[in-house]
Enzyme design. Structure first.
Site, PDB file in Angstrom:
ATOM      1  N   SER A   1      33.034  39.344  30.857  1.00  0.00           N
ATOM      2  CA  SER A   1      34.342  38.650  29.803  1.00  0.00           C
ATOM      3  C   SER A   1      32.999  37.954  29.138  1.00  0.00           C
ATOM      4  O   SER A   1      32.087  38.497  28.182  1.00  0.00           O
ATOM      5  CB  SER A   1      35.191  37.666  30.483  1.00  0.00           C
ATOM      6  OG  SER A   1      35.976  37.449  29.779  1.00  0.00           O
TER       7      SER A   1
ATOM      8  N   ASP B   1      43.775  46.006  29.870  1.00  0.00           N
ATOM      9  CA  ASP B   1      43.527  44.244  29.497  1.00  0.00           C
ATOM     10  C   ASP B   1      44.336  44.162  28.541  1.00  0.00           C
ATOM     11  O   ASP B   1      44.874  44.356  27.292  1.00  0.00           O
ATOM     12  CB  ASP B   1      41.890  44.223  29.069  1.00  0.00           C
ATOM     13  CG  ASP B   1      41.661  42.596  29.530  1.00  0.00           C
ATOM     14  OD1 ASP B   1      41.754  41.815  29.141  1.00  0.00           O
ATOM     15  OD2 ASP B   1      40.469  43.112  29.201  1.00  0.00           O
TER      16      ASP B   1
ATOM     17  N   HIS C   1      42.474  42.405  32.787  1.00  0.00           N
ATOM     18  CA  HIS C   1      40.963  41.286  32.468  1.00  0.00           C
ATOM     19  C   HIS C   1      40.322  41.194  33.675  1.00  0.00           C
ATOM     20  O   HIS C   1      39.586  40.975  34.118  1.00  0.00           O
ATOM     21  CB  HIS C   1      41.587  40.320  32.224  1.00  0.00           C
ATOM     22  CG  HIS C   1      40.307  40.207  31.248  1.00  0.00           C
ATOM     23  ND1 HIS C   1      39.218  40.134  30.303  1.00  0.00           N
ATOM     24  CD2 HIS C   1      39.124  38.770  31.209  1.00  0.00           C
ATOM     25  CE1 HIS C   1      37.838  39.461  30.227  1.00  0.00           C
ATOM     26  NE2 HIS C   1      38.489  38.334  30.955  1.00  0.00           N
TER      27      HIS C   1
END
Length: 262
Positions: free
Chosen positions: A92, A212, A239
């Protein structure tokens, strides 16, 4: 862009072998995002696991948090642990940090693994980050936890949870929000590594999380398209891939490292 260097990041070091610094995501910590992977990674690597300012044991910075400053601090954590060259594993926000570290320190970075990442925020992500900061600014951790659950987990995973377990999960999410979350979200909202991507000249694996709800997998495909020679893989997860598909993620990562001798 000039920046004030960050103080040393609180760092855990495990294992021995080629260097493997970990770059965690916003609103989490290195333990929250990588604890399940670390034992397997440390079997053949020196795992360097720092927490960003405001996460884990690292205090908030005295000045603004910048991408260059965080990338340099990640590299400093690795060299401070005696690792002179290494493969960066970013998740991320950590994908932005890892790419910028590779651009700023090309002599040290030997490889990249970028999961659930981006070169910069798209419109949906910007709206999500603004909501993060609004809820945190209002001190509404319960609402933040609900939004975090909706955006972090895939629809199928969240709906499959027994309803009686959901309150405990939401309580855990609300109680585990790091102090630096708003600053880290603000960094994601302003970061852009697009210009860095064509200059990446090391083996790179891009892993898209295809279910996600926070970071669209289209962002991972862009990374793979723009980084010369990048390998691309997909995991059918939200995610929070370390919660939904940890073993699959671990297998992809270890196979990539072994294939390239990293």
């Amino acid at each position: 862009m000039t920046h004030t260097p960050l103080p040393p990041l609180r760092t855990t070091v495990r294992g021995a072998g080629p260097g493997l610094p970990l770059a965690h995501g916003a609103g989490g910590s290195v333990a929250a995002h990588f604890a399940a992977l670390m034992p397997a990674l440390a079997e053949q690597h020196t795992v360097v696991a720092p927490d960003y300012p405001g996460s884990g044991g690292t205090p908030l910075p005295a000045g603004p948090l910048t991408l260059d400053g965080l990338a340099d601090a990640l590299v400093a954590a690795a060299t401070g642990a005696g690792v002179e060259s290494f493969t960066l594993v970013g998740y991320s926000l950590g994908t932005l940090v890892s790419v910028r570290a590779a651009a700023r320190h090309p002599g040290r970075v030997r490889g990249l693994v970028l999961t659930a990442g981006m070169a910069g925020p798209d419109n949906r992500m910007l709206a999500s980050l603004e909501l993060w900061r609004t809820l945190l600014g209002a001190g509404d951790r319960k609402a933040f936890a609900r939004f975090s659950a909706l955006s972090s987990f895939s629809t199928d995973f969240f709906n499959a949870l027994p309803q009686e377990q959901v309150p405990a999960l939401l309580h855990l999410l609300a109680s585990a929000v790091p102090e630096g979350t708003a600053d880290q979200a603000g960094l994601v909202a302003t970061a852009d590594t697009t210009a860095d991507l064509p200059g990446i000249a090391v083996p790179t694996l891009v892993v898209a999380t295809t279910r996600d709800n926070l970071v669209s997998p289209a962002n991972s495909r862009l990374l793979a398209d723009r980084i010369p020679g990048a390998e691309y893989a997909e995991i059918a997860a939200g995610h929070a891939v370390m919660v939904e598909r940890q073993e699959e993620w671990q297998k992809l990562l270890l196979e990539f490292l072994a294939r390239h001798g990293l």
